[in-house]
Design a protein around this motif. Structure first.
Motif, PDB file in Angstrom:
ATOM      1  N   VAL A  18       1.718  21.590   9.207  1.00 60.40           N
ATOM      2  CA  VAL A  18       2.308  22.334   7.524  1.00 60.40           C
ATOM      3  C   VAL A  18       1.686  21.948   6.343  1.00 60.40           C
ATOM      4  N   GLY A  19       1.116  20.691   6.646  1.00 60.53           N
ATOM      5  CA  GLY A  19       0.398  19.885   5.478  1.00 60.53           C
ATOM      6  C   GLY A  19      -0.244  21.296   4.963  1.00 60.53           C
ATOM      7  N   ASP A  20      -0.965  21.740   5.828  1.00 61.62           N
ATOM      8  CA  ASP A  20      -1.713  22.903   5.416  1.00 61.62           C
ATOM      9  C   ASP A  20      -1.932  23.751   3.792  1.00 61.62           C
ATOM     10  N   ARG A  21      -0.030  23.922   3.680  1.00 65.36           N
ATOM     11  CA  ARG A  21       0.343  24.737   3.508  1.00 65.36           C
ATOM     12  C   ARG A  21       1.744  24.528   2.136  1.00 65.36           C
ATOM     13  N   ALA A  22       1.920  22.512   1.987  1.00 63.17           N
ATOM     14  CA  ALA A  22       2.472  22.206   1.459  1.00 63.17           C
ATOM     15  C   ALA A  22       1.722  20.229   0.586  1.00 63.17           C
ATOM     16  N   ILE A  23       2.765  20.005   0.094  1.00 63.18           N
ATOM     17  CA  ILE A  23       2.172  18.620   0.033  1.00 63.18           C
ATOM     18  C   ILE A  23       3.994  18.291   0.061  1.00 63.18           C
ATOM     19  N   LEU A  24       4.142  16.653   0.964  1.00 60.26           N
ATOM     20  CA  LEU A  24       5.590  16.087   0.840  1.00 60.26           C
ATOM     21  C   LEU A  24       5.319  14.434  -0.031  1.00 60.26           C
ATOM     22  N   THR A  25       6.414  14.041  -0.127  1.00 56.53           N
ATOM     23  CA  THR A  25       6.293  12.996  -1.050  1.00 56.53           C
ATOM     24  C   THR A  25       7.642  12.791  -1.604  1.00 56.53           C
ATOM     25  N   GLN A  70       1.113  -1.330   0.013  1.00 55.94           N
ATOM     26  CA  GLN A  70       0.214   0.018  -0.431  1.00 55.94           C
ATOM     27  C   GLN A  70       0.662   1.563  -0.274  1.00 55.94           C
ATOM     28  N   PRO A  71       0.859   1.888  -1.121  1.00 62.65           N
ATOM     29  CA  PRO A  71       1.897   3.215  -1.216  1.00 62.65           C
ATOM     30  C   PRO A  71       1.389   3.812   0.177  1.00 62.65           C
ATOM     31  N   ILE A  72       2.245   4.976   0.497  1.00 62.76           N
ATOM     32  CA  ILE A  72       2.286   6.390   1.028  1.00 62.76           C
ATOM     33  C   ILE A  72       2.457   7.285   0.681  1.00 62.76           C
ATOM     34  N   LEU A  73       1.940   7.980  -0.530  1.00 60.78           N
ATOM     35  CA  LEU A  73       2.011   8.584  -1.199  1.00 60.78           C
ATOM     36  C   LEU A  73       2.460  10.402  -1.153  1.00 60.78           C
ATOM     37  N   TYR A  74       2.125  10.655  -0.620  1.00 59.80           N
ATOM     38  CA  TYR A  74       1.854  12.031  -0.455  1.00 59.80           C
ATOM     39  C   TYR A  74       1.599  12.228   1.004  1.00 59.80           C
ATOM     40  N   PHE A  75       1.600  13.507   1.975  1.00 58.85           N
ATOM     41  CA  PHE A  75       1.318  14.135   3.129  1.00 58.85           C
ATOM     42  C   PHE A  75       0.873  15.942   2.665  1.00 58.85           C
ATOM     43  N   GLY A  76      -0.247  16.051   2.318  1.00 58.02           N
ATOM     44  CA  GLY A  76      -0.572  17.596   2.371  1.00 58.02           C
ATOM     45  C   GLY A  76      -1.927  17.647   1.615  1.00 58.02           C
ATOM     46  N   ASN A  77      -1.964  19.504   1.434  1.00 54.44           N
ATOM     47  CA  ASN A  77      -2.772  20.208  -0.142  1.00 54.44           C
ATOM     48  C   ASN A  77      -2.774  20.377  -1.178  1.00 54.44           C
ATOM     49  N   LEU A  78      -2.886  19.649  -1.499  1.00 57.13           N
ATOM     50  CA  LEU A  78      -2.645  19.409  -2.832  1.00 57.13           C
ATOM     51  C   LEU A  78      -2.760  21.203  -3.693  1.00 57.13           C
ATOM     52  N   LYS A  79      -3.718  21.724  -3.287  1.00 54.68           N
ATOM     53  CA  LYS A  79      -4.046  22.991  -3.534  1.00 54.68           C
ATOM     54  C   LYS A  79      -2.872  23.745  -3.072  1.00 54.68           C
ATOM     55  N   SER A  80      -1.826  23.464  -2.480  1.00 57.72           N
ATOM     56  CA  SER A  80      -0.884  24.095  -1.768  1.00 57.72           C
ATOM     57  C   SER A  80       0.118  24.709  -3.409  1.00 57.72           C
ATOM     58  N   GLN A  81       1.218  25.673  -3.095  1.00 55.56           N
ATOM     59  CA  GLN A  81       2.430  26.475  -4.111  1.00 55.56           C
ATOM     60  C   GLN A  81       3.433  25.194  -3.352  1.00 55.56           C
ATOM     61  N   ILE A  82       3.778  24.701  -2.547  1.00 56.75           N
ATOM     62  CA  ILE A  82       4.634  23.894  -2.290  1.00 56.75           C
ATOM     63  C   ILE A  82       4.834  22.890  -2.152  1.00 56.75           C
ATOM     64  N   PRO A 128       4.690  10.557   4.620  1.00 53.49           N
ATOM     65  CA  PRO A 128       6.060  11.324   3.938  1.00 53.49           C
ATOM     66  C   PRO A 128       6.870  12.173   4.982  1.00 53.49           C
ATOM     67  N   LEU A 129       8.092  12.293   5.168  1.00 51.01           N
ATOM     68  CA  LEU A 129       8.635  12.733   6.143  1.00 51.01           C
ATOM     69  C   LEU A 129       8.332  13.884   7.290  1.00 51.01           C
ATOM     70  N   ILE A 130       8.535  12.490   7.951  1.00 54.55           N
ATOM     71  CA  ILE A 130       7.789  12.770   9.568  1.00 54.55           C
ATOM     72  C   ILE A 130       8.705  12.198  10.874  1.00 54.55           C
ATOM     73  N   HIS A 147      -2.514  16.581 -10.108  1.00 55.74           N
ATOM     74  CA  HIS A 147      -3.088  16.561  -9.391  1.00 55.74           C
ATOM     75  C   HIS A 147      -2.828  18.094  -8.179  1.00 55.74           C
ATOM     76  N   TRP A 148      -1.572  18.006  -7.951  1.00 55.99           N
ATOM     77  CA  TRP A 148      -0.515  18.444  -6.721  1.00 55.99           C
ATOM     78  C   TRP A 148      -1.472  19.782  -7.723  1.00 55.99           C
ATOM     79  N   GLU A 149      -1.513  21.515  -7.740  1.00 59.13           N
ATOM     80  CA  GLU A 149      -1.711  22.297  -8.397  1.00 59.13           C
ATOM     81  C   GLU A 149      -0.379  23.417  -8.640  1.00 59.13           C
ATOM     82  N   GLY A 150       0.211  23.393  -7.345  1.00 61.55           N
ATOM     83  CA  GLY A 150       1.483  24.275  -7.170  1.00 61.55           C
ATOM     84  C   GLY A 150       2.441  23.596  -8.294  1.00 61.55           C
ATOM     85  N   ASN A 151       3.983  24.863  -8.210  1.00 61.63           N
ATOM     86  CA  ASN A 151       5.033  24.574  -8.650  1.00 61.63           C
ATOM     87  C   ASN A 151       6.198  24.599  -9.271  1.00 61.63           C
TER      88      ASN A 151
END
Length: 225
Positions: free
Chosen positions: A96-103, A36-48, A65-67, A135-139
């Motif tokens: 911090v997951g409200d403002r970024a994704i971690l993968t 079962q993958p642990i793909l990411y943590f956080g907000n996909l609408k974030s920029q970072i 990820p990254l904990i 899926h992620w909206e940042g850059n």
């Protein structure tokens, strides 16, 4: 089933298609299914996006990820940049997951602390591409360590990533590349992103471990929170 749920199912299907190294003992101890993958943590609408190499023991237990030790340094620094104060609790670090994704380059834990082979990274590359492009909206992507940064080699000009990494100012400079991902209809989607490399914040990285918090803050000073 959402598109993101479909992506996670596809990753698991790929993991079960052919054996590759997974630290099954850690998954079983954590009560988690190894494929079962642990793909990411956080907000996909974030920029970072914070982009690491792969999962460790703590990441498997937390299913994020990254904990672990290195990830906590990242989260602490990001929290301080946002709120101008030090985090006091684990719950603070979760915000911090409200403002970024971690993968990571691969959404699994390899045995021991050994990086996954190029072959394994390439098996899972299409899925990470879909996460970042569809899926992620940042850059803005802050890469953590050499392997995380060099994962982006296919998206730059030939030799560009390796040449950039030889620069003395690589942890201050930026590099734009264009990611590409193929959707379910075999259509290709592209997104230009900016890479902001940093050294890996592992306690084992003696050269940069003490310097990492300052390097991270210098990177984050470029953003408005």
């Amino acid at each position: 089933m959402s598109d993101l749920e479909t992506l996670i199912v596809q990753i698991r299907t790929e993991a079960e298609r052919e054996i590759f190294p997974i630290d099954t003992g850690v998954y079983k101890a954590a009560g988690k299914e190894p494929t079962q993958p642990i793909l990411y943590f956080g907000n996909l609408k974030s920029q970072i996006c914070f982009f690491g190499r792969d999962l460790g023991r703590d990441e498997v237990y937390a299913a994020q990820p990254l904990i672990g030790a290195a990830g906590t340094l990242v989260r602490q620094g990001f929290y301080e940049a946002i709120y101008k104060k030090k985090p006091k609790t684990k719950k603070d670090l979760e915000t911090v997951g409200d403002r970024a994704i971690l993968t990571n380059t691969v959404p699994y834990k390899p045995p021991g602390n050994k990086a996954y082979s190029i072959e394994v990274k390439e098996r899972f590359r299409p899925f990470i591409e879909r996460l970042l492009v569809l899926h992620w909206e940042g850059n803005q992507i802050i890469t953590l360590g050499t392997e995380a940064f060099k994962w982006y080699a296919p998206y730059g000009a030939k030799g560009e990533i390796n040449k950039f990494f030889l620069r003395e100012d690589r942890y201050e400079a930026k590099l734009k590349v264009t990611l590409a991902a193929t959707d379910e209809q075999k259509m290709t989607h592209k997104r230009e992103v900016t890479l902001l490399p940093l050294p890996h914040p592992s306690p084992l990285n003696q050269k940069y471990y003490e310097l990492f918090p300052q390097l991270l803050q210098e990177r984050l000073n470029e953003f408005e929170f």
